[in-house]
Structure formats: C-alpha cells, structure tokens
Design a protein around this motif. Structure first.
Motif, PDB file in Angstrom:
ATOM      1  N   LEU A 167      37.721  -7.073   3.711  1.00 50.38           N
ATOM      2  CA  LEU A 167      37.944  -7.954   2.831  1.00 50.38           C
ATOM      3  C   LEU A 167      38.435  -7.246   1.513  1.00 50.38           C
ATOM      4  O   LEU A 167      38.057  -6.359   0.964  1.00 50.38           O
ATOM      5  N   ALA A 168      39.659  -8.013   1.037  1.00 48.64           N
ATOM      6  CA  ALA A 168      40.446  -7.430  -0.203  1.00 48.64           C
ATOM      7  C   ALA A 168      41.297  -6.326  -0.106  1.00 48.64           C
ATOM      8  O   ALA A 168      41.729  -5.462  -1.050  1.00 48.64           O
ATOM      9  N   ALA A 214      37.288  -3.723  -5.895  1.00 50.61           N
ATOM     10  CA  ALA A 214      37.348  -4.479  -7.235  1.00 50.61           C
ATOM     11  C   ALA A 214      38.563  -4.235  -7.990  1.00 50.61           C
ATOM     12  O   ALA A 214      39.051  -2.981  -7.587  1.00 50.61           O
ATOM     13  N   ASP A 215      39.075  -5.032  -8.720  1.00 49.64           N
ATOM     14  CA  ASP A 215      40.303  -4.543  -9.581  1.00 49.64           C
ATOM     15  C   ASP A 215      39.986  -3.523 -10.524  1.00 49.64           C
ATOM     16  O   ASP A 215      38.913  -3.239 -10.961  1.00 49.64           O
ATOM     17  N   PRO A 216      40.976  -2.630 -10.554  1.00 48.86           N
ATOM     18  CA  PRO A 216      40.456  -1.343 -11.638  1.00 48.86           C
ATOM     19  C   PRO A 216      40.258  -1.551 -13.119  1.00 48.86           C
ATOM     20  O   PRO A 216      39.470  -1.030 -13.667  1.00 48.86           O
ATOM     21  N   SER A 217      40.617  -2.786 -13.485  1.00 48.27           N
ATOM     22  CA  SER A 217      40.178  -3.521 -14.535  1.00 48.27           C
ATOM     23  C   SER A 217      38.542  -3.782 -14.733  1.00 48.27           C
ATOM     24  O   SER A 217      38.197  -3.679 -15.707  1.00 48.27           O
ATOM     25  N   PHE A 228      45.214  -5.569  -8.251  1.00 42.60           N
ATOM     26  CA  PHE A 228      45.318  -6.701  -7.849  1.00 42.60           C
ATOM     27  C   PHE A 228      44.170  -6.977  -7.034  1.00 42.60           C
ATOM     28  O   PHE A 228      44.148  -7.528  -5.960  1.00 42.60           O
ATOM     29  N   GLY A 229      43.029  -6.484  -7.439  1.00 44.86           N
ATOM     30  CA  GLY A 229      41.766  -6.741  -6.567  1.00 44.86           C
ATOM     31  C   GLY A 229      40.783  -7.822  -7.181  1.00 44.86           C
ATOM     32  O   GLY A 229      41.160  -8.695  -7.731  1.00 44.86           O
ATOM     33  N   LEU A 230      39.512  -7.540  -6.666  1.00 47.81           N
ATOM     34  CA  LEU A 230      38.740  -8.618  -6.782  1.00 47.81           C
ATOM     35  C   LEU A 230      37.766  -8.645  -8.163  1.00 47.81           C
ATOM     36  O   LEU A 230      37.980  -7.481  -8.632  1.00 47.81           O
TER      37      LEU A 230
END
Length: 284
Positions: A167-168, A214-217, A228-230
């Motif tokens: 996933l992702a 997860a997104d790096p942010s 461009f992650g979750l």
C-alpha cells in the motif's frame, strides 16, 4: 523507558512491544537504530483511553519486552530476533515490533508465518539484492515472499508469506515492478489507498508499517524519504482495517532526523493497532 501503558507482566500479556534497533543496511540517512527509543519517548503524551473503542491501553494486556540489541551481522541478528518473536507467537502473544530498519520485518514474518503480508511503504522492497546484499532493507519484501536466496533456512524460523499487499508504494526499479506483476503481489497506489477494501477474511496477516509510506511532510524522520505519500489519517485508517486480522505488527524506519514527527506517528499507529485488534477480540 517503556512504551506508555505497556504495563502487563509477560505471563499475562496478549501483546508485547519488542525493539529491534538494526541499522546496518540503511542506504541514505542512517539513524534507524534510534527508532525504538524515539517511538516510546514521543508516545508519552498520548492518553491511555480511546473513545472510539472504549478501551484503555493499559488494560489491553501489553507488555514491553525491551530491545533486542543489534549487531552488524544482519542474518545472525535476524535469526536471533526471529527466535524471540517466535517464542511470543507460540505463547499466543502478538508481537509489536519497533524498528530499526525494515529488514527486521523478515524476522517477524518468519516467526509468525502469515498467509498475507500487508505493507505500508513508499518503496516496493522487492529487489533480489541491493549492492549485492540480499538482506538489505530494500529487499525485505522479496525475502518475505521468496525466502533465503542461499536456500539455507535460518535455524529458528523460516516462514514466508503466501502473498503481499503493498500500500502506497510509489517507486522501485524496473525489475521490482516486473516482480510486482506476479500473482502473489498486489500494489495499491497512494491515490487509491483511501478506497482500498481489504479482502482478508479467514487469513492470518502480518502488518508492516514503514513510516516512509507517509508523505515526508508528515514524517520526515526516516531514512529514504519519497514525496507524494499518505496522510497520517490515511495511515491510521489502513491500520484500523487490517488490525483485526493480524497476528503480528511492526513500525520501522523511524530515525532521529526530525523533531519527533515520525516517531509520534509510529507510536500512535501502534496504539491504534492495539485498540482495533482488542476491540475485535471478544475476550477484550
């Protein structure tokens, strides 16, 4: 420092937190060895009570077994770690493994021998080897599916998953994407994860959360960031969906290169996993 609320004695435990600070094959930013300690530390502020499930974490039977000190021989370490996890699994204690680099998931899969491995991850991790190393964190999903390439099973445990759901995942080599086209691999792109409906009924599942899913942010404290992650909420929703089917869980690839965001997310996801798993268990 133990994981907050993990107050059960080993003989009374239904779940056990175990740290695995392996950090030998990190390919960009090292520091995953600090993951278990940081996840415990940045979880200290979380409330014990969960309104959604009406459960107290401290009453869910969670034991903190400390860390299995890592050394630089990954195959030897995975053998030892796998034995520790297999002891928990045989005693019907669900392992909650805190990495460390993603390679430690191979020990969790070997110990629990699931039907399906569900992985939240930015990377496919389906390489046969990375820089000649088949036990790189970039090859862990391949090892969980295909086993030891040396055809020399480790002494403690040698289970593999029948299939994997990634996933992702949003990056990988050409050879990895070709391996992902085989029937035992399903890849769900980040933009499709929110609509993913798991088909896991009757299966034993191992859930691995690489925090770089997860997104790096959201979680910058990880070794190999991939944009461009979750969102954190999307990560949470997956954990809630999969937890009732799970026989093992890990959160990996948290390092010390942020202000605690990645560790805080990993700790919260661990708690969400326990609450969701316990709420689905009639004995709880």
């Amino acid at each position: 420092m133990g994981f907050p609320g993990a107050v059960a004695d080993r003989e009374d435990a239904d779940y056990a937190v175990l740290g695995a600070p392996l950090d030998v094959s990190t390919t960009f930013q090292p520091g995953a060895r600090f993951g278990p300690e940081r996840i415990r530390r940045f979880s200290q502020s979380y409330d014990d009570y969960d309104r959604r499930t009406d459960h107290h974490f401290s009453k869910c039977g969670v034991h903190d077994a400390g860390d299995v000190r890592a050394w630089d021989d990954a195959t030897d370490y995975l053998d030892y770690l796998g034995g520790s996890l297999a002891d928990l699994h045989r005693d019907d204690v669900l392992p909650l493994l805190l990495g460390g680099e993603h390679t430690v998931t191979a020990a969790g899969v070997r110990a629990t021998d699931p039907d399906t491995l569900v992985v939240l991850d930015a990377h496919l991790d389906l390489r046969e080897a990375y820089d000649g190393n088949p036990w790189s964190h970039a090859a862990v999903v391949r090892r969980a599916l295909d086993g030891d390439p040396a055809d020399d099973p480790l002494s403690a445990v040698d289970g593999v998953a029948d299939r994997v759901v990634l996933l992702a995942a949003r990056t990988g080599s050409k050879a990895e994407w070709e391996r992902a086209e085989q029937d035992d691999v399903t890849v769900v792109a980040p933009e499709d994860v929110a609509d993913w409906e798991p088909d896991l009924a009757g299966e034993d599942v191992y859930l691995s959360v690489d925090i770089d899913g997860a997104d790096p942010s959201v979680a910058p404290g990880t070794g190999t960031m991939e944009p461009f992650g979750l969102s954190a909420r999307e990560m949470r929703d997956v954990v809630r969906q999969v937890a009732p089917h799970a026989i093992g869980f890990d959160a990996v690839e948290v390092n010390d290169r942020d202000d605690g965001q990645a560790a805080a997310l990993a700790g919260k996801l661990l708690k969400e996993f326990v609450f969701s798993h316990a709420a689905a268990d009639p004995d709880h």
